[in-house]
Design a protein around this motif. Sequence first.
Motif, PDB file in Angstrom:
ATOM      1  N   VAL A  61       0.851  -1.190   0.000  1.00 13.33           N
ATOM      2  CA  VAL A  61       0.000   0.000   0.000  1.00 13.33           C
ATOM      3  C   VAL A  61       0.887   1.241   0.000  1.00 13.33           C
ATOM      4  CG1 VAL A  61      -1.817   1.278   1.200  1.00 13.33           C
ATOM      5  CG2 VAL A  61      -1.797  -1.236   1.256  1.00 13.33           C
ATOM      6  N   ALA A  62       0.554   2.189  -0.830  1.00 10.46           N
ATOM      7  CA  ALA A  62       1.247   3.474  -0.849  1.00 10.46           C
ATOM      8  C   ALA A  62       0.206   4.577  -0.785  1.00 10.46           C
ATOM      9  CB  ALA A  62       2.104   3.620  -2.098  1.00 10.46           C
ATOM     10  N   GLN A  63       0.566   5.660  -0.139  1.00 12.06           N
ATOM     11  CA  GLN A  63      -0.354   6.787  -0.015  1.00 12.06           C
ATOM     12  C   GLN A  63       0.154   7.966  -0.828  1.00 12.06           C
ATOM     13  OE1 GLN A  63      -2.329   7.545   3.773  1.00 12.06           O
ATOM     14  NE2 GLN A  63      -0.976   6.046   4.726  1.00 12.06           N
ATOM     15  N   GLY A  64      -0.742   8.549  -1.587  1.00 10.16           N
ATOM     16  CA  GLY A  64      -0.420   9.739  -2.348  1.00 10.16           C
ATOM     17  C   GLY A  64      -1.416  10.821  -2.026  1.00 10.16           C
ATOM     18  N   GLY A  65      -1.046  12.027  -2.285  1.00 11.75           N
ATOM     19  CA  GLY A  65      -1.947  13.144  -2.039  1.00 11.75           C
ATOM     20  C   GLY A  65      -1.554  14.305  -2.907  1.00 11.75           C
ATOM     21  N   ARG A  66      -2.523  15.085  -3.260  1.00  7.01           N
ATOM     22  CA  ARG A  66      -2.221  16.255  -4.094  1.00  7.01           C
ATOM     23  C   ARG A  66      -3.325  17.289  -3.914  1.00  7.01           C
ATOM     24  NH1 ARG A  66      -4.595  12.846  -7.536  1.00  7.01           N
ATOM     25  NH2 ARG A  66      -2.685  11.757  -8.046  1.00  7.01           N
ATOM     26  N   ASP A  67      -2.998  18.494  -4.270  1.00  5.53           N
ATOM     27  CA  ASP A  67      -4.014  19.527  -4.314  1.00  5.53           C
ATOM     28  C   ASP A  67      -4.775  19.400  -5.625  1.00  5.53           C
ATOM     29  OD1 ASP A  67      -3.159  20.552  -1.884  1.00  5.53           O
ATOM     30  OD2 ASP A  67      -1.654  21.834  -2.848  1.00  5.53           O
ATOM     31  N   GLY A  68      -5.998  19.836  -5.637  1.00  2.00           N
ATOM     32  CA  GLY A  68      -6.760  19.833  -6.871  1.00  2.00           C
ATOM     33  C   GLY A  68      -7.659  18.626  -6.998  1.00  2.00           C
ATOM     34  N   PRO A  69      -8.352  18.528  -8.122  1.00  2.00           N
ATOM     35  CA  PRO A  69      -9.330  17.458  -8.331  1.00  2.00           C
ATOM     36  C   PRO A  69      -8.650  16.111  -8.541  1.00  2.00           C
ATOM     37  CG  PRO A  69      -9.061  18.741 -10.327  1.00  2.00           C
ATOM     38  CD  PRO A  69      -8.265  19.448  -9.269  1.00  2.00           C
ATOM     39  N   PRO A  70      -9.411  15.019  -8.435  1.00  2.00           N
ATOM     40  CA  PRO A  70      -8.843  13.690  -8.671  1.00  2.00           C
ATOM     41  C   PRO A  70      -8.307  13.552 -10.090  1.00  2.00           C
ATOM     42  CG  PRO A  70     -11.038  13.538  -7.695  1.00  2.00           C
ATOM     43  CD  PRO A  70     -10.828  14.971  -8.071  1.00  2.00           C
ATOM     44  N   ASN A  71      -7.281  12.734 -10.232  1.00  2.00           N
ATOM     45  CA  ASN A  71      -6.703  12.471 -11.545  1.00  2.00           C
ATOM     46  C   ASN A  71      -6.574  10.959 -11.696  1.00  2.00           C
ATOM     47  OD1 ASN A  71      -4.446  11.916 -13.538  1.00  2.00           O
ATOM     48  ND2 ASN A  71      -4.643  14.133 -13.786  1.00  2.00           N
ATOM     49  N   ALA A  72      -7.521  10.361 -12.424  1.00  2.00           N
ATOM     50  CA  ALA A  72      -7.572   8.907 -12.534  1.00  2.00           C
ATOM     51  C   ALA A  72      -6.315   8.345 -13.178  1.00  2.00           C
ATOM     52  CB  ALA A  72      -8.801   8.491 -13.335  1.00  2.00           C
ATOM     53  N   GLY A  73      -5.826   9.024 -14.214  1.00  2.00           N
ATOM     54  CA  GLY A  73      -4.646   8.523 -14.903  1.00  2.00           C
ATOM     55  C   GLY A  73      -3.411   8.518 -14.033  1.00  2.00           C
ATOM     56  N   ALA A  74      -3.206   9.595 -13.285  1.00  2.00           N
ATOM     57  CA  ALA A  74      -2.037   9.662 -12.407  1.00  2.00           C
ATOM     58  C   ALA A  74      -2.104   8.595 -11.323  1.00  2.00           C
ATOM     59  CB  ALA A  74      -1.935  11.056 -11.790  1.00  2.00           C
ATOM     60  N   ALA A  75      -3.293   8.367 -10.763  1.00  2.00           N
ATOM     61  CA  ALA A  75      -3.448   7.362  -9.715  1.00  2.00           C
ATOM     62  C   ALA A  75      -3.206   5.960 -10.259  1.00  2.00           C
ATOM     63  CB  ALA A  75      -4.841   7.465  -9.104  1.00  2.00           C
ATOM     64  N   VAL A  80       0.373   1.109 -10.980  1.00  2.00           N
ATOM     65  CA  VAL A  80       1.118   0.187 -11.831  1.00  2.00           C
ATOM     66  C   VAL A  80       2.617   0.305 -11.564  1.00  2.00           C
ATOM     67  CG1 VAL A  80       1.703  -0.415 -14.214  1.00  2.00           C
ATOM     68  CG2 VAL A  80      -0.667   0.110 -13.597  1.00  2.00           C
ATOM     69  N   ALA A  81       3.105   1.495 -11.301  1.00  2.00           N
ATOM     70  CA  ALA A  81       4.526   1.661 -10.980  1.00  2.00           C
ATOM     71  C   ALA A  81       4.901   0.851  -9.745  1.00  2.00           C
ATOM     72  CB  ALA A  81       4.841   3.144 -10.766  1.00  2.00           C
ATOM     73  N   MET A  82       4.007   0.779  -8.769  1.00  2.00           N
ATOM     74  CA  MET A  82       4.253  -0.053  -7.593  1.00  2.00           C
ATOM     75  C   MET A  82       4.416  -1.514  -7.999  1.00  2.00           C
ATOM     76  SD  MET A  82       1.344   1.599  -5.113  1.00  2.00           S
ATOM     77  CE  MET A  82       1.520   0.315  -3.854  1.00  2.00           C
ATOM     78  N   GLY A  83       3.521  -1.990  -8.862  1.00  2.00           N
ATOM     79  CA  GLY A  83       3.585  -3.387  -9.286  1.00  2.00           C
ATOM     80  C   GLY A  83       4.823  -3.700 -10.088  1.00  2.00           C
ATOM     81  N   LEU A  84       5.188  -2.812 -11.013  1.00  2.00           N
ATOM     82  CA  LEU A  84       6.373  -3.040 -11.831  1.00  2.00           C
ATOM     83  C   LEU A  84       7.629  -3.152 -10.971  1.00  2.00           C
ATOM     84  CD1 LEU A  84       5.709  -0.541 -14.771  1.00  2.00           C
ATOM     85  CD2 LEU A  84       5.519  -3.033 -14.846  1.00  2.00           C
ATOM     86  N   ALA A  85       7.693  -2.373  -9.915  1.00  2.00           N
ATOM     87  CA  ALA A  85       8.877  -2.391  -9.049  1.00  2.00           C
ATOM     88  C   ALA A  85       9.033  -3.714  -8.309  1.00  2.00           C
ATOM     89  CB  ALA A  85       8.789  -1.240  -8.048  1.00  2.00           C
ATOM     90  N   LEU A  86       7.954  -4.473  -8.183  1.00  2.00           N
ATOM     91  CA  LEU A  86       7.996  -5.732  -7.437  1.00  2.00           C
ATOM     92  C   LEU A  86       8.184  -6.951  -8.320  1.00  2.00           C
ATOM     93  CD1 LEU A  86       5.107  -5.032  -4.894  1.00  2.00           C
ATOM     94  CD2 LEU A  86       7.572  -4.918  -4.470  1.00  2.00           C
ATOM     95  N   LEU A 186      -1.226   7.452 -19.077  1.00  2.00           N
ATOM     96  CA  LEU A 186      -0.919   8.873 -19.024  1.00  2.00           C
ATOM     97  C   LEU A 186      -1.687   9.524 -17.875  1.00  2.00           C
ATOM     98  CD1 LEU A 186      -0.962   9.816 -22.809  1.00  2.00           C
ATOM     99  CD2 LEU A 186       1.007   9.305 -21.355  1.00  2.00           C
ATOM    100  N   PRO A 187      -1.142  10.573 -17.275  1.00  2.00           N
ATOM    101  CA  PRO A 187      -1.810  11.237 -16.140  1.00  2.00           C
ATOM    102  C   PRO A 187      -2.969  12.121 -16.596  1.00  2.00           C
ATOM    103  CG  PRO A 187       0.259  12.341 -16.627  1.00  2.00           C
ATOM    104  CD  PRO A 187       0.213  11.131 -17.520  1.00  2.00           C
ATOM    105  N   LEU A 188      -3.990  11.487 -17.150  1.00  2.00           N
ATOM    106  CA  LEU A 188      -5.172  12.205 -17.636  1.00  2.00           C
ATOM    107  C   LEU A 188      -6.254  12.206 -16.560  1.00  2.00           C
ATOM    108  CD1 LEU A 188      -5.364  10.584 -21.185  1.00  2.00           C
ATOM    109  CD2 LEU A 188      -4.292  12.763 -20.559  1.00  2.00           C
ATOM    110  N   PRO A 189      -7.058  13.248 -16.471  1.00  2.00           N
ATOM    111  CA  PRO A 189      -8.131  13.266 -15.461  1.00  2.00           C
ATOM    112  C   PRO A 189      -9.106  12.105 -15.613  1.00  2.00           C
ATOM    113  CG  PRO A 189      -7.786  15.452 -16.386  1.00  2.00           C
ATOM    114  CD  PRO A 189      -6.976  14.510 -17.214  1.00  2.00           C
TER     115      PRO A 189
END
Length: 336
Positions: A61-75, A80-86, A186-189
């Motif tokens: 589990v990893a926690q992320g946070g940002r200002d602004g509206p949700p961004n489905a692509g970035a999340a 997936v980056a977590m999975g690739l690293a493992l 891609l980090p698309l909304p």
Amino acid sequence: MAICVPARNEAAMLPGLLAAIAQLSGDLGALDVCIHLDDCRDGSAALLDQLAPTLPFRLTVAQGGRDGPPNAGAARRAAVAMGLALLVDGEGLVFTTDADSQPRRDWIMAGRKALIEAEVAAGRIVRTHGGNDPQASRIEHYYDRLHRYRRSIDPVAWEARDTHHFSGGANIAIRASAYRMMGGFLPLPSGEDARLLDDAARAGLRVRRDGAMVVETSSRREGRIAGGLAGLLLALDRGEPPRMADPRAAAWQWRAQAEARRGFAMIDRVDVRLTLGERLGLTADHILGVARDCPNDEAFAMRVVPASPDHKAMISLCEAEDILTGLETEWREMAA
């Protein structure tokens, strides 16, 4: 192998997802489940800490946070980056789904089988209690018909016999090497999932839409992003009539892609380039330039064919269904 899930305030849904993953059948080997908590403020982290020791797989589990509206692509990209690293040596398979979804027991087995035929597999998404939303089911049936029509006029060897139209991130499997090669989500909304499949095809990768891969997802009306399934269901609840792209535009494009696919192997012939260029409104030199940058006929067909110059107006669902029926009938008569 890794299952990667973005989640935003999904504490109520995460236990169901994890229970479904725990019930997956087949030899799963070393399975990692990676959940990226996207600015969660509902106790999801504490819940997952509590559940982790009870699960038959490794949960990261990893926690992320940002200002602004949700961004489905970035999340999803972060998950997936977590999975690739493992993954061992960075190689293997990556599956992605959503926190409000539950894969069926044979999901992984079906995905593995699909990825023997292709680099990317998009599975079927079934809405829980979908019978309560007949208009949404009608729209899904229309798009399934439209995709089957596409594959009748532009068949590819890697497509599933039981194919469908879905391209949602709730049900995608991809080879890790392919994901890295194309740059990933891609980090698309919103719409990052459909964009991934489109980018894969334009890169020359085989994208298989396989109905044997099934994930059930919620029919809730409170979505986490704008433009998602929840928004569509709410609009239908309000009685807003759905508007569709004219299927004749798609039909023109798919016929042209079939012609481009056939012509790729003979692209050094001037007459082939001239004929295709006349069809597409492009010069023979332009056709050759695109072909030289393409690794195979799939990439060429996806890149060289523009959108249809006609039928740009949006139409009603009834009109779209009637037009598609005419296109299907015309094709059957031509093929007979």
